[in-house]
Design a protein around this motif. Structure first.
Motif, PDB file in Angstrom:
ATOM      1  N   GLN A   1       0.837  -1.194   0.000  1.00  0.00           N
ATOM      2  CA  GLN A   1       0.000   0.000   0.000  1.00  0.00           C
ATOM      3  C   GLN A   1       0.880   1.256   0.000  1.00  0.00           C
ATOM      4  O   GLN A   1       1.966   1.262   0.588  1.00  0.00           O
ATOM      5  CB  GLN A   1      -0.889   0.034   1.246  1.00  0.00           C
ATOM      6  CG  GLN A   1      -1.925  -1.062   1.314  1.00  0.00           C
ATOM      7  CD  GLN A   1      -2.679  -1.043   2.643  1.00  0.00           C
ATOM      8  OE1 GLN A   1      -2.305  -0.346   3.577  1.00  0.00           O
ATOM      9  NE2 GLN A   1      -3.759  -1.805   2.699  1.00  0.00           N
TER      10      GLN A   1
ATOM     11  N   GLN B   1      -1.435   5.749   2.766  1.00  0.00           N
ATOM     12  CA  GLN B   1      -2.702   5.045   2.939  1.00  0.00           C
ATOM     13  C   GLN B   1      -2.644   3.948   3.999  1.00  0.00           C
ATOM     14  O   GLN B   1      -3.659   3.324   4.306  1.00  0.00           O
ATOM     15  CB  GLN B   1      -3.139   4.436   1.601  1.00  0.00           C
ATOM     16  CG  GLN B   1      -3.408   5.464   0.521  1.00  0.00           C
ATOM     17  CD  GLN B   1      -3.822   4.828  -0.797  1.00  0.00           C
ATOM     18  OE1 GLN B   1      -4.210   3.660  -0.854  1.00  0.00           O
ATOM     19  NE2 GLN B   1      -3.722   5.597  -1.881  1.00  0.00           N
ATOM     20  N   ARG B   2      -1.489   3.712   4.556  1.00  0.00           N
ATOM     21  CA  ARG B   2      -1.364   2.639   5.553  1.00  0.00           C
ATOM     22  C   ARG B   2      -1.978   3.072   6.875  1.00  0.00           C
ATOM     23  O   ARG B   2      -1.692   4.154   7.389  1.00  0.00           O
ATOM     24  CB  ARG B   2       0.110   2.288   5.771  1.00  0.00           C
ATOM     25  CG  ARG B   2       0.779   1.681   4.559  1.00  0.00           C
ATOM     26  CD  ARG B   2       2.257   1.457   4.821  1.00  0.00           C
ATOM     27  NE  ARG B   2       2.956   1.013   3.631  1.00  0.00           N
ATOM     28  CZ  ARG B   2       4.271   0.951   3.524  1.00  0.00           C
ATOM     29  NH1 ARG B   2       5.038   1.299   4.547  1.00  0.00           N
ATOM     30  NH2 ARG B   2       4.832   0.548   2.398  1.00  0.00           N
ATOM     31  N   THR B   3      -2.796   2.215   7.420  1.00  0.00           N
ATOM     32  CA  THR B   3      -3.393   2.492   8.729  1.00  0.00           C
ATOM     33  C   THR B   3      -2.735   1.659   9.816  1.00  0.00           C
ATOM     34  O   THR B   3      -3.035   1.836  10.996  1.00  0.00           O
ATOM     35  CB  THR B   3      -4.896   2.190   8.695  1.00  0.00           C
ATOM     36  OG1 THR B   3      -5.097   0.818   8.327  1.00  0.00           O
ATOM     37  CG2 THR B   3      -5.597   3.099   7.695  1.00  0.00           C
TER      38      THR B   3
END
Length: 324
Positions: free
Chosen positions: A270, A274-276
């Motif tokens: 990703q 956008q990485r959570t």
């Protein structure tokens, strides 16, 4: 877990390696470290710090310790399972300009990718790009140990040597550039203070800067001790991996191990923005003891428990989190 498991990616890291004294014959034996393969069979990538010049010529530099090994050592390390090596350390140019020329020539033919040293600043800071399970990984390395090698043989725009992280400006820029071309950015540092298990203030500041620049994994060695490790923001940091293949075998110098980091490839692919979740989902420390032959091996169960506890205690004083 098999190394080709598509749902997980395992990165394994170890500390300092050289081939001095009674280890010298090992460097000439292509299978001299083959026993190490059994210590990390499930890893997709294995990386350590090669703390020696690769030369049999040159002028010994005026310093307390000088290390060198023949080019055959690179094959020995390949056959031990190593998939990448850092040479950004205070022994990479122990035999002067001739030794550096030999080292760079050996690296150009090496069966194992080597980072952190080069014919100029650009090549010393250039990442090596490798792939594992469809994940693109950028490997960088630099030294922050201020001694003779950094003073005389830091790579510059017009001269060869090791990548210097004093100041951190050039390394931070290299991490940002690597972030744009790789799913995972790994930085291997030579840093810290000899014989200290707790991270020093400068190492902590450097880790903070590299995390902000986009490094996913920040590991290092030099202190000859196993230091603290854990999560710092979106990065996983290991301040001290200790010695690994080393000529001194009396505890606490003999305490060592392998750091295994498990990454979810789906998260890694990703875009960083956008990485959570942190891409390092799990960290495991595999305690080892360096034997009288200078080679690490698994300890007895009771020792393994004791050594793992010491590793956890070192993390508590380094300001890192024990979970992502």
């Amino acid at each position: 877990m098999a190394p080709d498991d598509p749902t997980k990616l395992v990165l394994a890291f170890a500390g300092d390696i050289h081939f001095e004294d009674y280890l010298a014959p090992v460097a000439r034996d292509p299978h001299g470290l083959a026993a190490l393969r059994a210590l990390w069979p499930d890893a997709d990538l294995r990386m350590a710090n090669l703390e020696t010049a690769i030369t049999e010529r040159g002028t010994r530099q005026v310093k307390a310790f000088t290390f060198r090994a023949p080019e055959s050592a690179l094959t020995t390390l390949k056959n031990a399972g190593l998939g990448a090596l850092s040479m950004a350390n205070n022994h990479g140019v122990d035999f002067g300009p001739q030794g550096l020329a030999d080292t760079l020539a050996a690296i150009s033919r090496s069966p194992v990718p080597v980072v952190g040293i080069g014919a100029d600043e650009r090549s010393a800071f250039a990442p090596r790009i490798v792939k594992a399970d469809g994940v693109t990984i950028a490997l960088l390395a630099a030294s922050q140990v201020q001694e003779e090698t950094l003073a005389r043989f830091s790579a510059s725009p017009s001269s060869g040597g090791i990548a210097s992280a004093v100041p951190t400006t050039r390394l931070v820029a290299a991490v940002r550039a690597a972030r744009a071309q790789a799913d995972v950015v790994i930085v291997f540092l030579h840093w810290g203070i000899d014989y200290q298990e707790c991270a020093d203030a400068r190492s902590k500041q450097t880790a903070t800067e590299l995390e902000a620049a986009g490094a996913d994994v920040i590991v290092g060695a030099h202190s000859h001790r196993v230091g603290g490790a854990g999560w710092l923001g979106r990065s996983y940091v290991a301040y001290g991996l200790g010695n690994f293949v080393w000529w001194r075998s009396v505890e606490p110098d003999s305490r060592t191990g392998i750091l295994r980091l498990t990454i979810d490839p789906t998260i890694a692919r990703q875009p960083p923005a956008q990485r959570t979740k942190a891409i390092v989902q799990q960290a495991d420390w595999q305690p080892l003891l360096i034997g009288r032959d200078g080679i690490p091996a698994r300890p007895a169960a009771a020792d393994a428990t004791r050594l793992h506890t010491l590793w956890e205690q070192a993390g508590a004083c380094s300001g890192v989190a024990s979970a992502p």
